[in-house]
Design an enzyme around this catalytic site. Structure first.
Site, PDB file in Angstrom:
ATOM      1  N   ASP A  32      -3.183  30.888 -29.335  1.00 28.73           N
ATOM      2  CA  ASP A  32      -2.173  29.795 -29.222  1.00 28.73           C
ATOM      3  C   ASP A  32      -1.099  30.430 -30.192  1.00 28.73           C
ATOM      4  O   ASP A  32      -1.143  30.511 -31.102  1.00 28.73           O
ATOM      5  CB  ASP A  32      -2.942  28.459 -29.684  1.00 28.73           C
ATOM      6  CG  ASP A  32      -2.023  27.350 -29.210  1.00 28.73           C
ATOM      7  OD1 ASP A  32      -0.791  27.100 -29.570  1.00 28.73           O
ATOM      8  OD2 ASP A  32      -2.817  26.356 -28.778  1.00 28.73           O
ATOM      9  N   ASN A  33      -0.003  29.680 -29.661  1.00 32.71           N
ATOM     10  CA  ASN A  33       1.497  30.248 -30.341  1.00 32.71           C
ATOM     11  C   ASN A  33       2.061  29.144 -31.044  1.00 32.71           C
ATOM     12  O   ASN A  33       3.098  29.175 -31.473  1.00 32.71           O
ATOM     13  CB  ASN A  33       2.579  30.887 -29.276  1.00 32.71           C
ATOM     14  CG  ASN A  33       2.793  29.730 -28.033  1.00 32.71           C
ATOM     15  OD1 ASN A  33       2.665  28.706 -28.065  1.00 32.71           O
ATOM     16  ND2 ASN A  33       4.141  29.951 -27.701  1.00 32.71           N
ATOM     17  N   LEU A  34       1.287  27.978 -31.028  1.00 35.55           N
ATOM     18  CA  LEU A  34       1.571  26.619 -31.593  1.00 35.55           C
ATOM     19  C   LEU A  34       2.939  26.158 -31.163  1.00 35.55           C
ATOM     20  O   LEU A  34       3.936  25.793 -31.967  1.00 35.55           O
ATOM     21  CB  LEU A  34       1.604  26.721 -33.111  1.00 35.55           C
ATOM     22  CG  LEU A  34       0.134  27.135 -33.898  1.00 35.55           C
ATOM     23  CD1 LEU A  34       0.319  27.082 -35.267  1.00 35.55           C
ATOM     24  CD2 LEU A  34      -0.852  26.503 -33.400  1.00 35.55           C
ATOM     25  N   THR A  41       2.189  19.547 -36.295  1.00 32.54           N
ATOM     26  CA  THR A  41       1.330  19.230 -37.252  1.00 32.54           C
ATOM     27  C   THR A  41      -0.028  18.874 -36.573  1.00 32.54           C
ATOM     28  O   THR A  41      -0.962  19.002 -37.193  1.00 32.54           O
ATOM     29  CB  THR A  41       1.896  17.665 -37.823  1.00 32.54           C
ATOM     30  OG1 THR A  41       3.102  18.060 -38.441  1.00 32.54           O
ATOM     31  CG2 THR A  41       0.890  17.431 -39.061  1.00 32.54           C
ATOM     32  N   ALA A  89      -0.505  26.110 -22.077  1.00 34.82           N
ATOM     33  CA  ALA A  89       0.379  25.694 -20.904  1.00 34.82           C
ATOM     34  C   ALA A  89       1.663  24.986 -21.612  1.00 34.82           C
ATOM     35  O   ALA A  89       1.444  24.447 -22.597  1.00 34.82           O
ATOM     36  CB  ALA A  89      -0.031  24.957 -19.789  1.00 34.82           C
ATOM     37  N   TYR A 156       6.302  21.050 -12.865  1.00 34.54           N
ATOM     38  CA  TYR A 156       4.895  21.213 -13.925  1.00 34.54           C
ATOM     39  C   TYR A 156       3.814  21.193 -12.736  1.00 34.54           C
ATOM     40  O   TYR A 156       3.097  22.123 -12.719  1.00 34.54           O
ATOM     41  CB  TYR A 156       4.804  20.137 -14.781  1.00 34.54           C
ATOM     42  CG  TYR A 156       3.241  19.971 -15.317  1.00 34.54           C
ATOM     43  CD1 TYR A 156       2.794  20.810 -15.934  1.00 34.54           C
ATOM     44  CD2 TYR A 156       2.551  18.848 -14.668  1.00 34.54           C
ATOM     45  CE1 TYR A 156       1.301  20.937 -16.507  1.00 34.54           C
ATOM     46  CE2 TYR A 156       1.219  19.006 -15.185  1.00 34.54           C
ATOM     47  CZ  TYR A 156       0.640  19.789 -16.137  1.00 34.54           C
ATOM     48  OH  TYR A 156      -0.641  19.754 -16.562  1.00 34.54           O
ATOM     49  N   ARG A 280       9.592   7.440 -14.816  1.00 34.61           N
ATOM     50  CA  ARG A 280       9.922   8.902 -15.071  1.00 34.61           C
ATOM     51  C   ARG A 280       9.875   9.671 -13.618  1.00 34.61           C
ATOM     52  O   ARG A 280       8.983   9.256 -12.745  1.00 34.61           O
ATOM     53  CB  ARG A 280       8.686   9.456 -15.764  1.00 34.61           C
ATOM     54  CG  ARG A 280       9.230   9.870 -17.418  1.00 34.61           C
ATOM     55  CD  ARG A 280       8.200  10.703 -17.799  1.00 34.61           C
ATOM     56  NE  ARG A 280       8.298  10.436 -19.273  1.00 34.61           N
ATOM     57  CZ  ARG A 280       7.266  10.347 -20.073  1.00 34.61           C
ATOM     58  NH1 ARG A 280       6.062  10.417 -19.760  1.00 34.61           N
ATOM     59  NH2 ARG A 280       7.447  10.429 -21.332  1.00 34.61           N
TER      60      ARG A 280
END
Ligand code: NAD
Length: 333
Positions: A32-34, A41, A89, A156, A280
């Site tokens: 995971d690349n955060l 957090t 993703a 998406y 949206r």
């Protein structure tokens, strides 16, 4: 015991799945690349939770902070894996409307890299792809089964549909076993902020916050509790019947957004006026899963209905109010 790679394992669904795998004594690697598209957090806390699960179980955890787009990181993370639960993703419909390129880069290109890396290893590696009910677009009928036409309404959704086709192609062309799971709006503790349930909870908890709803309130969703999604993923370990298949994972129920707001307000003893704002772009008006295929192939049965699930979420929210509430409130639209 299996060795599972969970891409996006610091995120909401991935971390719940990784926790469940560790609790069952499996070996779990997270890549995971955060990604800071929502507050990191939450992801750091998710990783802390996983560290403590692995410390008290037989499960073994390795965390690699890196991108699925980085071949070296991806290859290292996949070494020794029996199965990849691909959850990394850019998630979320709304922001994809303005950032289609970014969504395509991570979701389509990223999934292709995952599949191609799996193909290059001599041992068989199964790939489970986290897809989405958004691929269906407007519902011609409900509940929606997997035969329903797909008409993505957002970049998406289009990226998710493309990943499904890549999975199918890699199974057909290269014998990589793949499963596409189409999740219907997943919620639960530690979920990413900026989604309906944390948003409404934040507004109800905060005395000064007003209540707004995007759309007229009559749009409806099949809200699926995260533990049920985890259950479906775990069931894949027990059978190869799902290989090559695309399968809905939902709760089989559906509630309107207005009903949800009313329930959250009642749970927190508030009764605020609701201001309705334009919906949206890119969202479907109704989602409602037919999960018969999941039942047949995976023995899947959702166990948590929406009201019980919202109770669980609200309890968790109140227990974690100090750190989570400011983040949820900040993201409330
Ligand atoms: P999430 O954003 O909490 O988790 C996604 C994780 O992927 C994050 O931790 C992020 O840091 C990581 N990530 C992003 N780009 C990356 C990259 N290039 N390399 C490595 N990691 C990267 O989202 P989530 O709600 O847990 O969703 C998980 C998956 O399920 C996603 O694929 C999403 O599209 C799919 N999904 C979610 C829902 C839902 O309602 N939450 C519904 C349908 C499908």
């Amino acid at each position: 015991m299996v060795h599972a790679l969970v891409t996006g394992g610091a995120g909401f669904i991935g971390s719940h799945l990784a926790g469940a795998l560790l609790e069952r004594g499996h070996e779990v690697t997270i890549l995971d690349n955060l990604d800071p598209y929502y507050d990191v957090t939450i992801k750091e806390r998710n990783l802390e939770t996983l560290e403590s699960i692995s410390a008290t179980t037989d499960g073994e955890l390795t965390v690699i902070k890196g991108s699925i787009l980085n071949e070296k990181a991806l290859g290292t993370a996949m070494r020794g894996a029996d199965i990849v639960y691909h959850h990394a993703a850019k998630a979320g419909v709304g922001p994809s409307v303005d950032n289609p390129q970014e969504y395509t880069d991570v979701n389509v290109q990223g999934t292709l890299k995952v599949l191609d890396m799996a193909r290059r290893f001599p041992r068989e590696i199964r790939v489970v792809n986290a897809s989405s009910s958004s691929v269906y677009g407007p519902a011609d009928y409900t509940p929606i089964d997997e035969e329903h036409p797909t008409r993505p309404l957002s970049p998406y959704a289009l990226t998710k549909l493309t990943t499904e086709h890549y999975c199918r192609l890699y199974t057909e062309l290269h014998n990589v076993p793949t499963v596409n799971l189409r999740y219907f709006t997943v919620y639960g503790p530690r979920m990413r902020t900026g989604m309906a349930i944390p948003d409404f909870t934040a507004r109800a908890v905060d005395d000064d916050a007003t209540f707004t709803c995007l759309g007229d309130g009559f749009q409806s969703r099949d809200f699926t509790y995260v533990d049920d999604v985890v259950q479906a993923n775990l069931a894949i370990l027990e059978t190869d019947m799902a290989d090559g298949e695309t399968i809905n994972i939902g709760s089989g129920g559906n509630v309107t957004v207005a009903e949800l707001i009313e329930y959250v307000q009642e749970s927190l003893f508030v009764d605020k006026e609701i201001e309705y704002l334009p919906a949206r772009e890119g969202g479907s008006r109704h989602t409602h899963a037919d999960y018969e295929k999941a039942r047949r192939l995976l023995g899947y049965r959702p166990r948590t209905n929406i009201w019980k699930g919202v109770d669980e979420f609200v309890d968790w929210y109140l227990e974690n109010i100090e750190w989570y509430h400011p983040l949820a409130l900040k993201e409330a639209v």
